[in-house]
Design a protein around this motif. Sequence first.
Motif, mmCIF file in Angstrom:
data_model
loop_
_atom_site.group_PDB
_atom_site.id
_atom_site.type_symbol
_atom_site.label_atom_id
_atom_site.label_comp_id
_atom_site.label_asym_id
_atom_site.label_seq_id
_atom_site.Cartn_x
_atom_site.Cartn_y
_atom_site.Cartn_z
ATOM 1 N N GLN A 98 0.829 -1.201 0.000
ATOM 2 C CA GLN A 98 0.000 0.000 0.000
ATOM 3 C C GLN A 98 0.872 1.264 0.000
ATOM 4 O O GLN A 98 0.602 2.215 -0.738
ATOM 5 N N LEU A 99 1.897 1.273 0.823
ATOM 6 C CA LEU A 99 2.792 2.429 0.884
ATOM 7 C C LEU A 99 3.535 2.628 -0.436
ATOM 8 O O LEU A 99 3.699 3.759 -0.911
ATOM 9 N N GLN A 100 3.977 1.534 -1.036
ATOM 10 C CA GLN A 100 4.660 1.639 -2.332
ATOM 11 C C GLN A 100 3.735 2.227 -3.392
ATOM 12 O O GLN A 100 4.155 3.056 -4.216
ATOM 13 N N SER A 101 2.474 1.803 -3.382
ATOM 14 C CA SER A 101 1.521 2.333 -4.367
ATOM 15 C C SER A 101 1.273 3.817 -4.128
ATOM 16 O O SER A 101 1.018 4.577 -5.076
ATOM 17 N N MET A 102 1.343 4.248 -2.874
ATOM 18 C CA MET A 102 1.154 5.660 -2.552
ATOM 19 C C MET A 102 2.254 6.523 -3.169
ATOM 20 O O MET A 102 2.002 7.650 -3.613
ATOM 21 N N LEU A 103 3.471 6.003 -3.209
ATOM 22 C CA LEU A 103 4.557 6.735 -3.865
ATOM 23 C C LEU A 103 4.237 6.951 -5.348
ATOM 24 O O LEU A 103 4.464 8.039 -5.897
ATOM 25 N N THR A 104 3.703 5.908 -5.992
ATOM 26 C CA THR A 104 3.338 6.022 -7.409
ATOM 27 C C THR A 104 2.225 7.039 -7.614
ATOM 28 O O THR A 104 2.271 7.850 -8.554
ATOM 29 N N ARG A 105 1.233 7.011 -6.732
ATOM 30 C CA ARG A 105 0.124 7.969 -6.869
ATOM 31 C C ARG A 105 0.620 9.401 -6.716
ATOM 32 O O ARG A 105 0.186 10.307 -7.447
ATOM 33 N N ILE A 106 1.546 9.624 -5.785
ATOM 34 C CA ILE A 106 2.110 10.957 -5.614
ATOM 35 C C ILE A 106 2.882 11.366 -6.863
ATOM 36 O O ILE A 106 2.787 12.517 -7.326
ATOM 37 N N ASP A 107 3.630 10.434 -7.437
ATOM 38 C CA ASP A 107 4.343 10.732 -8.688
ATOM 39 C C ASP A 107 3.359 11.140 -9.781
ATOM 40 O O ASP A 107 3.611 12.080 -10.545
ATOM 41 N N MET A 108 2.233 10.431 -9.865
ATOM 42 C CA MET A 108 1.228 10.760 -10.875
ATOM 43 C C MET A 108 0.618 12.139 -10.621
ATOM 44 O O MET A 108 0.414 12.924 -11.548
ATOM 45 N N LEU A 109 0.332 12.436 -9.361
ATOM 46 C CA LEU A 109 -0.219 13.743 -9.019
ATOM 47 C C LEU A 109 0.792 14.854 -9.283
ATOM 48 O O LEU A 109 0.408 16.014 -9.510
ATOM 49 N N SER A 110 2.061 14.502 -9.274
ATOM 50 C CA SER A 110 3.129 15.473 -9.545
ATOM 51 C C SER A 110 3.425 15.604 -11.031
ATOM 52 O O SER A 110 4.326 16.356 -11.422
ATOM 53 N N GLY A 111 2.699 14.840 -11.877
ATOM 54 C CA GLY A 111 2.834 14.978 -13.317
ATOM 55 C C GLY A 111 3.576 13.871 -14.022
ATOM 56 O O GLY A 111 3.708 13.906 -15.259
ATOM 57 N N LYS A 112 4.055 12.874 -13.309
ATOM 58 C CA LYS A 112 4.788 11.797 -13.957
ATOM 59 C C LYS A 112 3.824 10.881 -14.708
ATOM 60 O O LYS A 112 2.743 10.556 -14.218
ATOM 61 N N LYS A 113 4.218 10.451 -15.907
ATOM 62 C CA LYS A 113 3.398 9.575 -16.738
ATOM 63 C C LYS A 113 3.977 8.163 -16.714
ATOM 64 O O LYS A 113 5.188 7.976 -16.792
ATOM 65 N N PHE A 114 3.096 7.178 -16.623
ATOM 66 C CA PHE A 114 3.503 5.778 -16.638
ATOM 67 C C PHE A 114 2.822 5.067 -17.804
ATOM 68 O O PHE A 114 1.709 5.406 -18.188
ATOM 69 N N LYS A 115 3.483 4.069 -18.352
ATOM 70 C CA LYS A 115 2.815 3.152 -19.266
ATOM 71 C C LYS A 115 1.708 2.438 -18.506
ATOM 72 O O LYS A 115 1.791 2.238 -17.292
#
Length: 427
Positions: A98-115
């Motif tokens: 859950q914590l690891q996924s939260m890092l990804t969500r923050i990256d997305m909210l900060s503008g990072k794009k993922f495949k």
Amino acid sequence: MKKSLFAVVAMAFAGSAFAATVQDIAERYTKLVLAIGVHDPAYVDAYYGPPQLQEQVTKERQGLPAIRAQIALALKELAPQRPANADEALRIAFLTKQLQSMLTRIDMLSGKKFKFDEESRQLYDAVSPHHERAYYQRIVRQIDQMLPGSGTVSERLAAYRSKFVIPKDKLKPVFDAAIKACRERTARYITLPANENFALEFVTNKPWSGYNWYKGNSQSLIQINTEFPIYVDRAVDLGCHEGYPGHHAYNALLEKTLVNDRKWTEFRVYPLYSPMSLIAEGSANYGIDMAFTDAERLAFEKTVLFPMAGIDPALADQYAQLRKLTAKLSYADNDAAMHYLEGKWNKEQTIEWLVNVQLYPPEKAAQRVSFYDANRSYVINYNLGADLVKAYIERHSTSKDPETARAQRWAAFKQLLSSPRLASGLR
């Protein structure tokens, strides 16, 4: 200038004199989920902890970099934790994912794009299979052979399905009957909290067909979107998925078993874009098959729901066969989302795929694209989640006696709904 709560916590945990426990980390996890929710209103799907905590976090409004640093610290402190038993091991694994996924969500909210697949792996702990158009066209041809009339398969399917629309003045009694049956069948195998209950509302202008808003204390608000026609089979689908043994039962069991009995406070909050959602959506979809065998569902719809909706029960058998076939097109939804979100298809191309490959009603296809815009790779949780849950449950069904095997499946299903297991723990 006052130090924020998170700055104080960071300082306290920076020293080696204090050794964090799993419970300490769990309590901070709850605050961190709420803190992300300040930046992303859709992120916190449910919270039923102390309202003062949410008010405090909202007032502080920590920046995303500060929240990210706190998550990284929690993961660092979680890594050396040694579980005392198997349940504690599941808890630690849950918090880690859950914590690891939260890092990804923050990256997305900060503008990072993922495949698409990378995003789903990091957010939901799973990656969907993908298929070319030819794979689905073989199924579409089978559906084509079942449908009368002329025109495209999508047009003829829409014309055929129009016979199965629940009249708006009969929606409530039909849904009440379906939900009652879903609950009765679930209660044969799962003891639900004595005070559990929900309110049912019909709404419009939503990107989804149904939603469960869990309120805590075994209470839910279930909303059904009536913007588009609702077909009679959706009564059982949504009654099970949103209610029993789906979201309402899942949340009530988590609250009773983990929050109330074990005091695992992290389960008072449910972050939507997290691995937890694959279990939630997957168990809710597979819960339909748990509650009804194909024969039981056909009998119930034919004798109860069809007459109640004013639909000819003689049509029920063929409609059930068609429903089974169209369900095989499910993964076309994931493929549409992937191509659209990665920019390979525009909106018009995506709608064409939904209408002619997945056989979506044209008027609903645009709504589905809006769901992709809002929720992105979340779509994998419904079909892939259901398939992973099904495989996990069926591995626990070893008896050759049908009734014993069914009881074994329900026992495994109840255990799943009452534990912090995630996608990688189902394999």
